[in-house]
Motif scaffolding. Structure first.
Motif, PDB file in Angstrom:
ATOM      1  N   ILE A  35       0.840  -1.206   0.000  1.00  0.00           N
ATOM      2  CA  ILE A  35       0.000   0.000   0.000  1.00  0.00           C
ATOM      3  C   ILE A  35       0.873   1.255   0.000  1.00  0.00           C
ATOM      4  O   ILE A  35       0.610   2.202  -0.749  1.00  0.00           O
ATOM      5  N   ALA A  36       1.908   1.267   0.812  1.00  0.00           N
ATOM      6  CA  ALA A  36       2.809   2.421   0.858  1.00  0.00           C
ATOM      7  C   ALA A  36       3.464   2.659  -0.507  1.00  0.00           C
ATOM      8  O   ALA A  36       3.566   3.800  -0.978  1.00  0.00           O
ATOM      9  N   TRP A  37       3.917   1.582  -1.153  1.00  0.00           N
ATOM     10  CA  TRP A  37       4.548   1.699  -2.479  1.00  0.00           C
ATOM     11  C   TRP A  37       3.567   2.265  -3.508  1.00  0.00           C
ATOM     12  O   TRP A  37       3.904   3.164  -4.268  1.00  0.00           O
ATOM     13  N   ILE A  38       2.338   1.746  -3.508  1.00  0.00           N
ATOM     14  CA  ILE A  38       1.331   2.214  -4.472  1.00  0.00           C
ATOM     15  C   ILE A  38       1.029   3.687  -4.232  1.00  0.00           C
ATOM     16  O   ILE A  38       0.985   4.479  -5.179  1.00  0.00           O
ATOM     17  N   ASN A  39       0.842   4.080  -2.983  1.00  0.00           N
ATOM     18  CA  ASN A  39       0.576   5.492  -2.675  1.00  0.00           C
ATOM     19  C   ASN A  39       1.740   6.382  -3.081  1.00  0.00           C
ATOM     20  O   ASN A  39       1.546   7.476  -3.613  1.00  0.00           O
ATOM     21  N   TYR A  40       2.952   5.944  -2.833  1.00  0.00           N
ATOM     22  CA  TYR A  40       4.150   6.724  -3.143  1.00  0.00           C
ATOM     23  C   TYR A  40       4.347   6.908  -4.647  1.00  0.00           C
ATOM     24  O   TYR A  40       4.687   7.983  -5.118  1.00  0.00           O
ATOM     25  N   THR A  41       4.136   5.852  -5.413  1.00  0.00           N
ATOM     26  CA  THR A  41       4.435   5.897  -6.849  1.00  0.00           C
ATOM     27  C   THR A  41       3.258   6.307  -7.717  1.00  0.00           C
ATOM     28  O   THR A  41       3.441   6.655  -8.880  1.00  0.00           O
ATOM     29  N   HIS A  42       2.048   6.300  -7.172  1.00  0.00           N
ATOM     30  CA  HIS A  42       0.852   6.527  -7.992  1.00  0.00           C
ATOM     31  C   HIS A  42       0.902   7.843  -8.754  1.00  0.00           C
ATOM     32  O   HIS A  42       0.664   7.871  -9.961  1.00  0.00           O
TER      33      HIS A  42
ATOM     34  N   LYS B 127      -3.688   0.813 -16.872  1.00  0.00           N
ATOM     35  CA  LYS B 127      -2.276   0.737 -17.268  1.00  0.00           C
ATOM     36  C   LYS B 127      -1.375   1.318 -16.184  1.00  0.00           C
ATOM     37  O   LYS B 127      -0.293   0.801 -15.941  1.00  0.00           O
ATOM     38  N   ALA B 128      -1.824   2.398 -15.527  1.00  0.00           N
ATOM     39  CA  ALA B 128      -1.018   3.010 -14.471  1.00  0.00           C
ATOM     40  C   ALA B 128      -0.871   2.052 -13.293  1.00  0.00           C
ATOM     41  O   ALA B 128       0.239   1.834 -12.800  1.00  0.00           O
ATOM     42  N   LEU B 129      -1.967   1.454 -12.843  1.00  0.00           N
ATOM     43  CA  LEU B 129      -1.908   0.537 -11.710  1.00  0.00           C
ATOM     44  C   LEU B 129      -1.079  -0.691 -12.053  1.00  0.00           C
ATOM     45  O   LEU B 129      -0.278  -1.163 -11.251  1.00  0.00           O
ATOM     46  N   SER B 130      -1.250  -1.197 -13.261  1.00  0.00           N
ATOM     47  CA  SER B 130      -0.477  -2.353 -13.703  1.00  0.00           C
ATOM     48  C   SER B 130       1.019  -2.038 -13.696  1.00  0.00           C
ATOM     49  O   SER B 130       1.833  -2.837 -13.235  1.00  0.00           O
ATOM     50  N   LYS B 131       1.367  -0.867 -14.173  1.00  0.00           N
ATOM     51  CA  LYS B 131       2.773  -0.444 -14.204  1.00  0.00           C
ATOM     52  C   LYS B 131       3.339  -0.315 -12.786  1.00  0.00           C
ATOM     53  O   LYS B 131       4.469  -0.702 -12.521  1.00  0.00           O
ATOM     54  N   ILE B 132       2.531   0.212 -11.865  1.00  0.00           N
ATOM     55  CA  ILE B 132       2.958   0.353 -10.467  1.00  0.00           C
ATOM     56  C   ILE B 132       3.268  -1.025  -9.873  1.00  0.00           C
ATOM     57  O   ILE B 132       4.309  -1.217  -9.239  1.00  0.00           O
ATOM     58  N   TYR B 133       2.369  -1.982 -10.086  1.00  0.00           N
ATOM     59  CA  TYR B 133       2.616  -3.346  -9.583  1.00  0.00           C
ATOM     60  C   TYR B 133       3.873  -3.941 -10.208  1.00  0.00           C
ATOM     61  O   TYR B 133       4.678  -4.568  -9.525  1.00  0.00           O
ATOM     62  N   ASP B 134       4.038  -3.775 -11.518  1.00  0.00           N
ATOM     63  CA  ASP B 134       5.224  -4.330 -12.178  1.00  0.00           C
ATOM     64  C   ASP B 134       6.511  -3.724 -11.620  1.00  0.00           C
ATOM     65  O   ASP B 134       7.496  -4.430 -11.395  1.00  0.00           O
ATOM     66  N   LEU B 135       6.515  -2.417 -11.379  1.00  0.00           N
ATOM     67  CA  LEU B 135       7.691  -1.767 -10.793  1.00  0.00           C
ATOM     68  C   LEU B 135       7.962  -2.291  -9.384  1.00  0.00           C
ATOM     69  O   LEU B 135       9.109  -2.539  -9.003  1.00  0.00           O
ATOM     70  N   TYR B 136       6.904  -2.463  -8.610  1.00  0.00           N
ATOM     71  CA  TYR B 136       7.023  -2.956  -7.244  1.00  0.00           C
ATOM     72  C   TYR B 136       7.580  -4.380  -7.217  1.00  0.00           C
ATOM     73  O   TYR B 136       8.499  -4.690  -6.464  1.00  0.00           O
ATOM     74  N   ILE B 137       7.041  -5.233  -8.073  1.00  0.00           N
ATOM     75  CA  ILE B 137       7.516  -6.619  -8.132  1.00  0.00           C
ATOM     76  C   ILE B 137       8.973  -6.666  -8.579  1.00  0.00           C
ATOM     77  O   ILE B 137       9.773  -7.432  -8.034  1.00  0.00           O
ATOM     78  N   SER B 138       9.337  -5.814  -9.541  1.00  0.00           N
ATOM     79  CA  SER B 138      10.747  -5.739  -9.976  1.00  0.00           C
ATOM     80  C   SER B 138      11.660  -5.346  -8.823  1.00  0.00           C
ATOM     81  O   SER B 138      12.750  -5.903  -8.661  1.00  0.00           O
ATOM     82  N   MET B 139      11.206  -4.402  -8.001  1.00  0.00           N
ATOM     83  CA  MET B 139      11.991  -3.991  -6.843  1.00  0.00           C
ATOM     84  C   MET B 139      12.159  -5.151  -5.862  1.00  0.00           C
ATOM     85  O   MET B 139      13.265  -5.402  -5.355  1.00  0.00           O
ATOM     86  N   LEU B 140      11.077  -5.896  -5.599  1.00  0.00           N
ATOM     87  CA  LEU B 140      11.148  -7.047  -4.696  1.00  0.00           C
ATOM     88  C   LEU B 140      12.068  -8.135  -5.259  1.00  0.00           C
ATOM     89  O   LEU B 140      12.812  -8.774  -4.515  1.00  0.00           O
ATOM     90  N   GLU B 141      12.027  -8.327  -6.571  1.00  0.00           N
ATOM     91  CA  GLU B 141      12.907  -9.309  -7.213  1.00  0.00           C
ATOM     92  C   GLU B 141      14.372  -8.900  -7.064  1.00  0.00           C
ATOM     93  O   GLU B 141      15.235  -9.742  -6.791  1.00  0.00           O
ATOM     94  N   GLU B 142      14.649  -7.619  -7.228  1.00  0.00           N
ATOM     95  CA  GLU B 142      16.032  -7.127  -7.061  1.00  0.00           C
ATOM     96  C   GLU B 142      16.509  -7.350  -5.633  1.00  0.00           C
ATOM     97  O   GLU B 142      17.648  -7.760  -5.412  1.00  0.00           O
ATOM     98  N   GLU B 143      15.658  -7.063  -4.655  1.00  0.00           N
ATOM     99  CA  GLU B 143      16.018  -7.280  -3.250  1.00  0.00           C
ATOM    100  C   GLU B 143      16.335  -8.752  -2.977  1.00  0.00           C
ATOM    101  O   GLU B 143      17.274  -9.067  -2.253  1.00  0.00           O
ATOM    102  N   ALA B 144      15.537  -9.647  -3.551  1.00  0.00           N
ATOM    103  CA  ALA B 144      15.702 -11.086  -3.310  1.00  0.00           C
ATOM    104  C   ALA B 144      16.749 -11.713  -4.225  1.00  0.00           C
ATOM    105  O   ALA B 144      17.141 -12.856  -4.028  1.00  0.00           O
TER     106      ALA B 144
END
Length: 182
Positions: free
Chosen positions: A98-105, A116-133
């Motif tokens: 929720i914090a990520w979506i609010n921050y990047t929206h 498309k905006a919400l989809s892009k936000i999720y994709d960016l968030y998942i990419s960030m989590l993948e980089e962390e892991a």
């Protein structure tokens, strides 16, 4: 894990012959969407969601050019391969999501609108989590809104809440397909 996917007969035949195609946009990012089947007892619920999704797409004219636009529900077993299973609904991840979506929206909304905006936000968030892991996600679990006009009388919404969805990022996680026409 098990999931259901609603589509038309023509698309189901293509899936049977050539496999799924990853959607570039979706309610929770790009991927292949399956309604979560938590328990065999709730299989009817997941099938009803898949049928409602098919109806929503049919009502929008999505299947007009298909030779077989009859509802087909695909059931699948989903298995993690070598990647991550990201549960965005877990207690620790929900507030972070929720914090990520609010921050990047507001930033993303300038370059894309609506779905498309919400989809892009999720994709960016998942990419960030993948980089962390330091590994790619195979499957992401998230709750999404029900398809329009979805009605399931056996379970009250206040008890049921939003339905769960598996967003498959790695197509090799999809196994043991079965097809049923309605």
């Amino acid at each position: 894990m098990k999931g259901t996917h609603g589509t038309c007969g023509s698309h189901a035949r293509d899936i049977q012959n050539h496999g799924f195609k990853k959607a570039e946009t979706g309610l929770a990012g790009s991927g292949i969407y399956f309604w979560a089947v938590y328990d065999v007892v709730l299989l009817d619920y997941a099938i009803s969601l898949a049928k409602a999704w098919w109806k929503h797409k049919k009502d929008k004219g999505y299947y007009e050019k298909c030779d077989d636009n009859q509802c087909t529900v695909i059931s699948a077993n989903l298995k993690i391969k070598n990647g991550l299973f990201l549960d965005l609904e877990s207690h620790e991840m929900k507030s972070r999501t929720i914090a990520w979506i609010n921050y990047t929206h507001s930033q993303v909304q300038q370059s894309a609108r609506g779905k498309k905006a919400l989809s892009k936000i999720y994709d960016l968030y998942i990419s960030m989590l993948e980089e962390e892991a330091k590994m790619k996600a195979d499957i992401v679990y998230v709750t999404v809104r029900t398809p329009p006009s979805f009605d399931y009388p056996d379970i009250d919404f206040s008890i049921r809440g939003l339905p769960g969805c598996y967003v498959v990022k790695n197509k090799s996680c999809i196994e043991e397909l079965s097809f049923e026409k309605f």
